[in-house]
Design a protein around this motif. Structure first.
Motif, mmCIF file in Angstrom:
data_model
loop_
_atom_site.group_PDB
_atom_site.id
_atom_site.type_symbol
_atom_site.label_atom_id
_atom_site.label_comp_id
_atom_site.label_asym_id
_atom_site.label_seq_id
_atom_site.Cartn_x
_atom_site.Cartn_y
_atom_site.Cartn_z
ATOM 1 N N SER A 33 0.851 -1.192 0.000
ATOM 2 C CA SER A 33 0.000 0.000 0.000
ATOM 3 C C SER A 33 0.882 1.235 0.000
ATOM 4 O O SER A 33 1.828 1.333 0.792
ATOM 5 N N LEU A 34 0.552 2.181 -0.890
ATOM 6 C CA LEU A 34 1.439 3.335 -1.086
ATOM 7 C C LEU A 34 0.680 4.439 -1.805
ATOM 8 O O LEU A 34 -0.176 4.165 -2.647
ATOM 9 N N ASP A 35 0.990 5.686 -1.480
ATOM 10 C CA ASP A 35 0.439 6.834 -2.199
ATOM 11 C C ASP A 35 1.551 7.534 -2.965
ATOM 12 O O ASP A 35 2.643 7.750 -2.427
ATOM 13 N N ILE A 36 1.251 7.891 -4.209
ATOM 14 C CA ILE A 36 2.184 8.639 -5.051
ATOM 15 C C ILE A 36 1.628 10.049 -5.207
ATOM 16 O O ILE A 36 0.514 10.226 -5.714
ATOM 17 N N LYS A 37 2.421 11.051 -4.775
ATOM 18 C CA LYS A 37 1.908 12.414 -4.685
ATOM 19 C C LYS A 37 2.521 13.333 -5.733
ATOM 20 O O LYS A 37 3.661 13.131 -6.151
ATOM 21 N N SER A 38 1.765 14.337 -6.113
ATOM 22 C CA SER A 38 2.259 15.313 -7.088
ATOM 23 C C SER A 38 3.399 16.133 -6.494
ATOM 24 O O SER A 38 3.504 16.288 -5.271
ATOM 25 N N SER A 39 4.270 16.615 -7.358
ATOM 26 C CA SER A 39 5.401 17.473 -6.968
ATOM 27 C C SER A 39 6.294 16.801 -5.926
ATOM 28 O O SER A 39 6.843 17.456 -5.046
ATOM 29 N N GLU A 40 6.436 15.472 -6.034
ATOM 30 C CA GLU A 40 7.213 14.735 -5.047
ATOM 31 C C GLU A 40 8.031 13.638 -5.728
ATOM 32 O O GLU A 40 7.606 13.049 -6.719
ATOM 33 N N VAL A 41 9.232 13.395 -5.170
ATOM 34 C CA VAL A 41 10.043 12.255 -5.602
ATOM 35 C C VAL A 41 10.028 11.221 -4.488
ATOM 36 O O VAL A 41 10.514 11.470 -3.383
ATOM 37 N N LEU A 42 9.422 10.066 -4.787
ATOM 38 C CA LEU A 42 9.425 8.941 -3.852
ATOM 39 C C LEU A 42 10.541 7.998 -4.279
ATOM 40 O O LEU A 42 10.487 7.401 -5.364
ATOM 41 N N CYS A 43 11.562 7.883 -3.466
ATOM 42 C CA CYS A 43 12.669 6.977 -3.777
ATOM 43 C C CYS A 43 12.326 5.581 -3.270
ATOM 44 O O CYS A 43 11.987 5.403 -2.097
ATOM 45 N N LEU A 44 12.414 4.619 -4.165
ATOM 46 C CA LEU A 44 12.089 3.234 -3.855
ATOM 47 C C LEU A 44 13.379 2.427 -3.850
ATOM 48 O O LEU A 44 14.124 2.422 -4.830
ATOM 49 N N ILE A 45 13.657 1.764 -2.734
ATOM 50 C CA ILE A 45 14.937 1.067 -2.604
ATOM 51 C C ILE A 45 14.723 -0.294 -1.950
ATOM 52 O O ILE A 45 13.782 -0.507 -1.192
ATOM 53 N N GLY A 46 15.608 -1.213 -2.266
ATOM 54 C CA GLY A 46 15.548 -2.562 -1.720
ATOM 55 C C GLY A 46 16.550 -3.423 -2.458
ATOM 56 O O GLY A 46 17.037 -3.053 -3.525
ATOM 57 N N ILE A 57 16.579 18.405 -14.210
ATOM 58 C CA ILE A 57 15.307 18.157 -14.899
ATOM 59 C C ILE A 57 14.256 17.648 -13.912
ATOM 60 O O ILE A 57 13.083 18.053 -13.964
ATOM 61 N N ILE A 58 14.670 16.771 -12.995
ATOM 62 C CA ILE A 58 13.735 16.236 -12.002
ATOM 63 C C ILE A 58 13.147 17.362 -11.158
ATOM 64 O O ILE A 58 11.934 17.390 -10.885
ATOM 65 N N HIS A 59 13.974 18.321 -10.756
ATOM 66 C CA HIS A 59 13.463 19.454 -9.975
ATOM 67 C C HIS A 59 12.521 20.326 -10.808
ATOM 68 O O HIS A 59 11.534 20.861 -10.280
#
Length: 495
Positions: free
Chosen positions: A26-39, A185-187
């Motif tokens: 379960s996860l929310d992806i939000k606007s104007s945000e970088v969610l770093c996914l690691i594992g 570019i990401i910013h």
């Protein structure tokens, strides 16, 4: 769902062949945000993102995009809903041009229904300029380096004007300059309200772009936190369930027995250079993309024509082809392990024993029991995570694929190994295992020459570092205390 949530993921699970790879995500992806996914490799990061992107379908759970049910059954459907995916494994058509790849399936047309080549060229050139790339819209993909191809993948996603962009190891094969441009570019995308999922094993990148971090282990989320409220140590512990200390790999340079020496090695890519590597030593090569690092390995290995002399154990040898190199017990673990290192359709055993099959032939029949015994020995010794040696290599994680290639060369009797980007796309836990294997190899008398774009890796694992720039050796650093990022960058960029 919060007002700034674009995509909501609820209780997503997925199995492959009866093996659970994602459980109750379960996860929310939000606007104007970088969610770093690691594992770690195999933790489920790419599988989760491929479900979001319509490549796979979840077995259970649901997703909502802008408060509407979202269950994409194709990549095209996901793209239509505003989701772009930059793959770690390049998804380009080598025979087509940069421009053709950029617009493949989304071609611009004139009002008369014909291809609007002028418009497509203009847009392609605009993105190329924005990313500061040294390529042309009509360059063929097959003629570009891996780093340039990766930047084309990134350019495609930016051109797509998506609301959510998934980056899967985008910097694993590009230069520091390209990485800095990408972060810029990401910013810019964040400022436009774009949401981004960023998969990377390079924790040092997170401080430049990350808003939140989600950690996966064995298909489950072990933690989601604001980046500013956590630490690299906490993230690593959530990933692997233990502390990982890379300082253990640093050792004093005390090597004196020459193993390999080259004198005045040169070709169209590299200017004449001479160096040696000692028995038991790891010699690292640093330099920007295009500096000639990989070309040195290819020249010694006989993959590219070159002039100069090569000595092994102080004896002059002639290496005109990779076959000659193998006869002299040199192994080459390439950067692109999927297309150049492995036969993905073959299983673990077949990939390990491929170069030494004649050893198992008994007159007219293959001694399969002996072949299986050899493969099982390495599967166990190198801790290749798999159901059995019959598992196809294409189903393994990146770290385990790398171990299969190492096993092949160890069994072939190689005592000199060339590593080109040894841990590209490999997680922290598997990275430490690869380092362990490299050290074990050198402690048993083997010698390693390693090319890496990852400066912390060079600093951690190298006993000595040679720096390349524009095909020329510009520095050799043998004092352990002097092998640091500041010195390496000084010589790499010439300031």
């Amino acid at each position: 769902m919060n007002n700034n949530t674009i995509l909501s993921i609820k209780n997503i699970s997925k199995q492959f062949f009866g093996v659970t790879v994602l459980e109750d995500i379960s996860l929310d992806i939000k606007s104007s945000e970088v969610l770093c996914l690691i594992g770690e490799n195999g933790a489920g990061k790419s599988t989760l993102c491929k479900i979001i992107a319509g490549i796979y379908q979840a077995d259970s759970g649901n997703m909502e995009i802008y408060n509407k049910t979202y269950h994409p059954i194709s990549v095209k459907q996901a793209q239509t809903m505003g989701i772009g995916f930059i793959h770690q494994e390049l998804m380009l058509v080598p025979q087509l041009t940069v421009l053709e790849n950029m617009f493949l399936g989304n071609e611009e047309q004139t009002k008369f229904g014909k291809m609007d080549w002028n418009m497509m060229e203009s847009k392609t050139q605009s993105i190329i300029n924005e990313l500061e790339l040294d390529i042309h819209p009509y360059d063929k993909i097959a003629d570009l380096s891996i780093a340039q191809q990766q930047m084309v993948e990134i350019a495609k996603a930016i051109l797509g004007n998506y609301k959510i962009i998934i980056f899967d190891e985008p910097t694993s094969s590009i230069s520091r300059k390209n990485t800095e441009v990408l972060f810029k570019i990401i910013h810019q995308l964040k400022a436009k309200g774009v949401a981004m999922i960023y998969i990377s094993h390079r924790l040092e990148e997170f401080k430049f772009i990350s808003d939140r971090v989600t950690v996966l282990r064995d298909g489950r989320i072990t933690g989601t936190m604001n980046y500013n409220d956590t630490s690299p140590e906490e993230i690593v512990k959530l990933m692997v369930g233990r502390n990982v200390d890379f300082s253990q790999y640093q050792r004093e340079n005390h090597f004196s027995q020459e193993k390999l020496r080259v004198e005045n090695l040169s070709n169209q890519y590299i200017k004449p250079l001479s160096f040696k590597v000692n028995k038991g030593e790891i010699l690292g090569f640093a330099g920007l993309v295009g500096s000639g690092r990989t070309e040195i390995l290819r020249a010694i290995y006989g993959a590219d024509e070159s002039t100069g002399n090569i000595f092994i154990d102080k004896k002059l040898v002639k290496i005109s082809s990779p076959e000659d190199a193998v006869k002299h017990n040199i192994g080459f673990i390439t950067e692109d392990r999927k297309s150049q290192g492995l036969v993905l359709g073959m299983n673990i055993r077949e990939n390990i024993t491929l170069p030494i099959l004649k050893r198992f032939w008994n007159i007219w029949k293959l001694n399969k029991s002996e072949e299986r015994e050899i493969a099982e020995k390495h599967r166990s010794k190198l801790r290749i995570m798999s159901k059995s040696q019959d598992q196809q290599t294409k189903t393994l994680s990146g770290g385990n694929q790398q171990k299969v290639i190492i096993a092949r060369w160890l069994e072939s009797g190689a005592n000199i190994l060339f590593f080109d980007e040894p841990t590209r796309g490999i997680d922290i836990g598997a990275k430490s295992e690869i380092y362990d294997l490299m050290y074990q190899f050198t402690e048993q008398g083997g010698s390693i020459i390693m090319v890496s774009s990852d400066l912390p890796e060079l600093i951690t694992i190298s006993d000595r570092v040679i720096v390349m720039k524009n095909g020329e050796m510009v520095a050799e650093i043998s004092d352990r205390q002097e092998i640091n990022e500041e010195n390496l960058m000084h010589f790499m960029i010439g300031i």
